[in-house]
Every structure is written in C-alpha cells, then in structure tokens.
Design a protein around this motif. Structure first.
Motif, short mmCIF file in Angstrom:
data_model
loop_
_atom_site.label_atom_id
_atom_site.label_comp_id
_atom_site.label_asym_id
_atom_site.label_seq_id
_atom_site.Cartn_x
_atom_site.Cartn_y
_atom_site.Cartn_z
N ARG A 54 1.23 -1.60 -8.45
CA ARG A 54 1.09 -2.63 -7.27
C ARG A 54 1.08 -4.11 -7.67
O ARG A 54 1.56 -5.07 -7.19
CB ARG A 54 -0.21 -2.26 -6.28
CG ARG A 54 -0.43 -3.22 -5.10
CD ARG A 54 -1.45 -2.81 -4.38
NE ARG A 54 -1.56 -3.15 -3.01
CZ ARG A 54 -2.16 -4.54 -2.81
NH1 ARG A 54 -2.48 -5.51 -3.69
NH2 ARG A 54 -1.94 -5.23 -1.35
N ASP A 55 0.32 -4.32 -8.51
CA ASP A 55 0.08 -5.74 -9.22
C ASP A 55 1.43 -6.11 -10.03
O ASP A 55 1.93 -7.28 -9.63
CB ASP A 55 -0.89 -5.86 -10.22
CG ASP A 55 -2.10 -5.72 -9.89
OD1 ASP A 55 -2.61 -5.68 -8.64
OD2 ASP A 55 -3.42 -5.72 -10.60
N ILE A 59 -5.03 6.85 -5.48
CA ILE A 59 -4.18 5.77 -5.19
C ILE A 59 -4.45 4.65 -6.27
O ILE A 59 -3.54 3.99 -6.71
CB ILE A 59 -4.28 5.40 -3.78
CG1 ILE A 59 -3.64 6.59 -2.92
CG2 ILE A 59 -3.49 4.09 -3.59
CD1 ILE A 59 -3.95 6.23 -1.66
N GLU A 60 -5.74 4.26 -6.46
CA GLU A 60 -6.19 3.23 -7.66
C GLU A 60 -5.48 3.26 -8.94
O GLU A 60 -5.38 2.45 -9.64
CB GLU A 60 -7.55 3.03 -7.57
CG GLU A 60 -8.22 2.32 -6.21
CD GLU A 60 -9.72 2.66 -6.18
OE1 GLU A 60 -10.06 2.73 -7.21
OE2 GLU A 60 -10.26 2.10 -5.31
N SER A 88 0.85 -1.22 -0.16
CA SER A 88 0.12 0.04 -0.02
C SER A 88 0.97 1.17 0.14
O SER A 88 0.66 2.11 -0.67
CB SER A 88 -0.87 -0.15 1.20
OG SER A 88 -1.84 -1.04 1.20
N ALA A 131 -2.64 4.03 -9.37
CA ALA A 131 -1.11 3.09 -9.34
C ALA A 131 -1.46 1.67 -9.19
O ALA A 131 -0.37 0.70 -8.86
CB ALA A 131 -0.40 3.75 -8.19
N ASP A 132 -2.56 0.92 -9.39
CA ASP A 132 -2.96 -0.42 -9.16
C ASP A 132 -1.91 -1.31 -10.01
O ASP A 132 -1.51 -2.32 -9.59
CB ASP A 132 -4.21 -0.80 -9.69
CG ASP A 132 -5.41 -0.57 -8.36
OD1 ASP A 132 -5.01 -0.24 -7.25
OD2 ASP A 132 -6.40 -0.50 -8.67
N GLN A 168 2.37 1.68 -3.49
CA GLN A 168 1.10 2.20 -4.32
C GLN A 168 1.12 3.70 -4.14
O GLN A 168 0.58 4.42 -5.04
CB GLN A 168 -0.09 1.47 -4.01
CG GLN A 168 -1.23 1.70 -5.14
CD GLN A 168 -2.40 0.74 -4.65
OE1 GLN A 168 -2.48 0.28 -3.85
NE2 GLN A 168 -3.28 0.63 -5.60
N GLU A 169 1.07 4.12 -2.75
CA GLU A 169 0.79 5.39 -2.57
C GLU A 169 1.93 6.37 -3.16
O GLU A 169 1.82 7.45 -3.66
CB GLU A 169 0.67 5.58 -0.93
CG GLU A 169 0.40 7.17 -0.74
CD GLU A 169 0.22 7.26 0.73
OE1 GLU A 169 0.18 8.48 1.33
OE2 GLU A 169 -0.29 6.36 1.47
#
Length: 335
Positions: free
Chosen positions: A94-95, A87-88, A18, A90-91, A21-22
């Motif tokens: 993160r993935d 923030i989403e 998280s 940047a999914d 991602q942020e």
C-alpha cells in the motif's frame, strides 16, 4: 536487479488503496498455501503442516490451533477469513503504491520535510531488500510496483540510477513508445540492468504531462490519496487544489495579485484567449474544478506571470491555511 520492460500500465490515481491492500493480502495467503504444498512434495505432509501452522500463528491473533489440527493445514488454509491484522501484512504494498503513483507517504505524514524524506528513504530501502525474495511469495505480479518506487526515488532523492520500467510507468508510456524513446530519440542510455542515470530520468520526466509531482515535498499537502475534484470545497475543513510542474499549488500566496487600477486582488484562470478573472479565491477554485484541464496564471522564478496547467492528482490542504494565505496577501498587496 534486472527489471524488464513490460506492457503493464500504472494508473494515475488509486481511489481505493484499501482494496488494493486486501488484494495483496489474499495473494499472500495463497502463497502460503503454495509454500505448504511445495514442502509437502519435498518433505512430506507432516513437516508442511508444522511449518504452515507456525507461519499462520505468527500473524493471526485469533489462531485456533485445535481447529487447525482437526481440519489439517490444507483445508484450514482454504477457509481462512481475512481480518485487519492479516491485511496489515500488505502495508508495504500500500505504501509503495501511494508513493509510486503520487509521491505520498500515506501512513506516516510527518510534520517536516526531513521527516517525510526519512520515511521515503526507509520505504525505498525496504523495497530494495524485498526485491530479492518477494517473487517467492507473489511471483512477478508486483515487480512493476517496485520499479516505479525506485524510479521515483531516483528522481526525488538523487539516487544514482533509475529503472527504465519504472520511468515508463511514471511517464504513462506504452511499451512500444518506451522502446521508441530508447532506440530513436537517444534520450536514454540504459546499462545491462535496464537502468539509466538519475539525471537523465529527471530531465525526461519533467516533460511528461501525466507525471504526478511528488506530493511529500509540499508541507501544506496532507497527502490525502483520493483524486476527487467534483467537490473542490468540502465541508470538513479541507480544500482540494490542483498542482502544476514542480508541485506549484493553486494557493493564494502563489496566484493572487493586485488588480490594475483597483484596490482589490485578482486571480486568473483558463487557457490563453479564454481567461477569466476572479476576486474571490473560492469562486476561482470552483470554476477551475469545472474545467476539463485546470489552467491558471502564476509567476515563474523570474517573476513573469504565465499560464500553467495542472498535472497529476489534486491535493488536499486545510481551509484554515488557505484563509491565512488570503489574509496575508491582502495585507501585503493592499496595505
């Protein structure tokens, strides 16, 4: 795409995706501001403001247009607080990080191998598409991540070629060690794009102890991304277990066998000459979690019991699945 070797090292675990991602989300916002500044330089501040406004409106659910007009695009962009919607954005990062580090599909677990393989394929396709223009927004800061994703994809899905930089990251080698592997060992035969045949990549990575075998291939692994082993047995119905080469897990159906001359089951852990035997799976697991390096006995493809060592992250399975396997071994071996 040509990806040069670098001196960046990829960590073997991400304990807080998280935060990562942020971090990317903030960089995306910074890039929008730079984009506005570039437009202002070329076409004027009015055109820059209109473009930045439309970009922010497209992903800010609470975008305040009046406030934007009062402050102007520069001041408004400098004051933007991140929320979950931004923030989403940047999914994908993160993935990509979860797949590169541990071979996980964190947000789309899937109930079958074909489900998981589908999402991996989609992730790799998105990375390949995005590599052409991601540097416009984020510079070269995350190129290493794309290289690691493509290298693992070549290993997992037998795509034709793997980038050397990605293999260096997955194998945990320094820049100099990778150069030595190319020039001295003759292990790799890179082309002008710094990629090697996938078969070379698979043969080489199999001998790298720091490489975490892709977890998506184990359906009993729920792909929990923390690498916590202090509490191998948790109170929430989850069990953390080590994995060896090719994703062999420390689970009852792989490591429990009947005791010689006794009507009981046994599990053997520890290095050669320092082995310990347990009849209780959970006691063996707890003892294993206290070892500096997890080692245990299990049968190979020919049925010979040998010692293996844990590699990469400990993975999470359900306690219900563990208990089911224990009962299954008892029925099979003691009946």
């Amino acid at each position: 795409m040509y990806i040069p070797l670098s001196d960046i090292m990829l960590p073997q675990q991400i304990t807080n995706l998280s935060s990562f991602q942020e971090e990317v989300g903030i960089k995306i916002y910074d890039s929008i501001t730079k984009y506005g500044a570039a437009l202002s330089f070329l076409l004027g501040d009015d055109i820059a403001g209109r473009n930045v406004r439309e970009i922010l409106k497209s992903f800010q659910w609470n975008f305040d247009e009046d406030h934007f007009e009062r402050l102007g695009w520069r001041e408004f962009s400098a004051q933007i607080p991140l929320n979950s919607e931004e923030i989403e954005l940047a999914d994908i990062f993160r993935d990509a990080a979860a797949y590169a580090l541990q071979g996980c599909v964190p947000q789309r677990i899937g109930t079958t191998l074909s489900d998981r393989k589908y999402w991996i394929t989609q992730l790799i396709a998105k990375v390949e598409d995005g590599m052409a223009f991601d540097q416009i927004f984020l510079g070269k800061h995350y190129s290493y991540l794309w290289a690691a994703v493509l290298a693992r994809g070549a290993i997992d899905l037998e795509t034709p070629r793997a980038p050397l930089e990605g293999l260096r990251l997955l194998g945990g080698l320094s820049l100099q060690a990778m150069r030595n592997a190319i020039s001295n060992d003759g292990v790799f035969h890179p082309d002008h794009r710094q990629t090697v045949p996938a078969e070379e990549a698979r043969q080489w990575i199999a001998h790298r102890r720091s490489f975490c075998v892709s977890r998506w291939k184990n359906l009993v692994d729920d792909q929990y991304l923390e690498d916590v082993r202090d509490e191998a047995i948790t109170e929430d119905g989850k069990i953390r277990v080590p994995q060896a080469t090719e994703g062999d897990l420390f689970i009852p159906e792989k490591i429990m066998r009947s005791s010689r001359g006794k009507r009981s089951l046994t599990i053997t852990i520890g290095a050669k000459g320092h082995e310990r035997q347990f009849s209780n799976y959970y006691e063996a697991l707890q003892a294993l979690s206290e070892e500096e390096i997890a080692r245990w006995r299990r049968p190979n493809a020919q049925g010979h019991w040998g010692i293996v060592r844990g590699r990469g992250a400990w993975v999470v399975v359900s306690k219900a699945e563990i208990d089911r396997q224990i009962e299954g071994r008892k029925k099979t071996l003691l009946s």
